[in-house]
Design an enzyme around this catalytic site. Sequence first.
Site, PDB file in Angstrom:
ATOM      1  CD1 TRP A 102      -2.134  -2.126   2.013  1.00 38.89           C
ATOM      2  CD2 TRP A 102      -2.893  -1.395   0.034  1.00 38.89           C
ATOM      3  NE1 TRP A 102      -3.119  -2.982   1.591  1.00 38.89           N
ATOM      4  CE2 TRP A 102      -3.597  -2.568   0.383  1.00 38.89           C
ATOM      5  CE3 TRP A 102      -3.197  -0.762  -1.173  1.00 38.89           C
ATOM      6  CZ2 TRP A 102      -4.588  -3.117  -0.436  1.00 38.89           C
ATOM      7  CZ3 TRP A 102      -4.185  -1.315  -1.980  1.00 38.89           C
ATOM      8  CH2 TRP A 102      -4.867  -2.462  -1.610  1.00 38.89           C
ATOM      9  CG  ASP A 172      -3.123   3.933   4.315  1.00 44.15           C
ATOM     10  OD1 ASP A 172      -4.123   3.783   5.032  1.00 44.15           O
ATOM     11  OD2 ASP A 172      -2.899   3.258   3.290  1.00 44.15           O
ATOM     12  CE  LYS A 196      -8.754  -2.954   4.099  1.00 46.53           C
ATOM     13  NZ  LYS A 196      -7.566  -2.266   3.665  1.00 46.53           N
TER      14      LYS A 196
HETATM   15  C1  LIG Z   1      -7.019  -1.939   2.231  1.00 42.20           C
HETATM   16  C2  LIG Z   1      -5.975  -0.892   2.292  1.00 42.20           C
HETATM   17  C3  LIG Z   1      -5.843   0.071   1.293  1.00 42.20           C
HETATM   18  C4  LIG Z   1      -6.703   0.083   0.047  1.00 42.20           C
HETATM   19  O1  LIG Z   1      -7.986   0.428   0.345  1.00 42.20           O
HETATM   20  P1  LIG Z   1      -9.097   0.697  -0.774  1.00 42.20           P
HETATM   21  O2  LIG Z   1     -10.164   1.362   0.017  1.00 42.20           O
HETATM   22  O3  LIG Z   1      -9.483  -0.643  -1.306  1.00 42.20           O
HETATM   23  O4  LIG Z   1      -8.511   1.560  -1.820  1.00 42.20           O
HETATM   24  C5  LIG Z   1      -4.877   1.035   1.439  1.00 42.20           C
HETATM   25  N1  LIG Z   1      -4.068   1.063   2.512  1.00 42.20           N
HETATM   26  C6  LIG Z   1      -4.169   0.139   3.496  1.00 42.20           C
HETATM   27  C7  LIG Z   1      -3.236   0.213   4.671  1.00 42.20           C
HETATM   28  C8  LIG Z   1      -5.113  -0.859   3.419  1.00 42.20           C
HETATM   29  O5  LIG Z   1      -5.216  -1.780   4.390  1.00 42.20           O
END
Ligand SMILES: *Cc1c(COP(=O)(O)O)cnc(C)c1O
Length: 360
Positions: A102, A172, A196
Site C-alpha cells: 500500500w 495511511d 477494515k
Molecule cells: C485496504 C488498504 C488500502 C486500500 O484500500 P481501498 O479502500 O481498497 O482503496 C490502502 N491502505 C491500506 C493500509 C489498506 O489496508
Amino acid sequence: MSRVYNFSAGPSMLPEEVLKKAAAEMLDYEGSGQSVMEMSHRSKVYDGIIKGAEALLRDLMNIPDNYKVLFLQGGASAQFSAIPLNFMNGSGKADYIITGQWAKKAFQEAQKYGDAKAVASSADKTFSYIPKTTASDFRQDADYAYICMNNTIYGTVYKDIPDTGKVPLIADISSCFLSEPLDVSKFAMVYGGAQKNVAPAGLVIAIIREDMLGNARESTPTMMNYKIQADAESLYNTPPCYTIYICKLVLEWLKSLGGLEAIKERNEKKAKILYDFLDSSKMFRGTVVPEDRSLMNVPFVTDSDELNAKFIEEATKAGFVNLKGHRTVGGMRASIYNAMPVEGVEKLVKFMADFEKANS
Ligand SMILES: *Cc1c(COP(=O)(O)O)cnc(C)c1O
C-alpha cells in the site's frame, strides 16, 4: 442462523450489536418512516447522522479543533492521487517510506506528480519489519512525508511515530483506524478506508490539519480537492450515506465499550493470545519481527505449502474463514480487527493447537 469467525483483511467483521441495530432500524429510522438508504443527504434527519458521526469521531480520537474531518469516497487508493495533488505543490518533493504494497502504490502514484523519493524500505526482507529512520533521512524542504502506519498485508505496525523534523507527516491508517489511541496532533493528515475497522466499504475518513488546505494544484479534480470537500462539510455531492450511518453506529459501539483505551486493551489481549501461541508452536510461526508486530493483522506460516493449504481448508470447514494469506506472502493471515471477539481468537488458537497435534 450460524455466524462464522471472519478473519478477512477487509471488508471485515462488524460488531454484531451494530448489525442488529441497523436491521432493527432498516424500515423506519427513528420515526422518519424511511430507511437511511432512502433519505435525502440534505435532510435534517440525515444531517444528524453525518454530524453525529463526526462529533463521535472527534470525541473518541480526541481530534484537535484545527483539524477537519472529511467523509470521502474512492477508497484509500483514491487518496494515493489526491494527496500529491493537494499537497505536492511547494517544493514539489515528497518523501515516502516503503513498508509494503500500500505504501508502494501510494509512492508510485506520487511519482506521477512530482519528485517523490523512497527514503527507506523494508522490501529486502519481504516487509517483515519497519525500517528505522531519523529526521535527517527526510528532505527538510519536502512538502510532506508519507507512511503507512499498519501494513495490512505484512502485519507490521509503527509503534513510534517517525520523527520527520519539520516535514508534515501523512499516514495511511486504514487498517489500524480506531484500534488504539493515536496522537493526531503529530500528523498533518491521517486517513483510512473504512472497510477494515470502521464501517462497510465505500467510505474514506480523512483528518487534515487546516493549514494544509488551500494549496491544491489547479488541475486537481474537484472531488479530490480537500479544501472544497472541507468547505462543503463532506456534502459537495451525495456522500455514501448508509456507510456513514453504519460508521456512526460503530463509533457509538466503541464509545459504549469505553473508547479507544478500552478497545486497545482488548486488542492487545487478542493479539497476545495468538502471538504467544505462534511463539510456542513447533508447526506455526509468525513472519514479522516481534518488535514491529501489528495488533490487527497477524500473518503466519508453517514450513510446508501443503500443510498451509490443509490448515486453511480444515479451518474454513470449522467456521474460521478468510485465513489465507495475501498472495505475495503466502501462508495464513488472521485479521483480528476491533469487531473480532476475544472468544474468536481463543477458539482459533485451540483449533491450531489441535491441528498441530493431529499433523505432527
Ligand atoms: C485496504 C488498504 C488500502 C486500500 O484500500 P481501498 O479502500 O481498497 O482503496 C490502502 N491502505 C491500506 C493500509 C489498506 O489496508
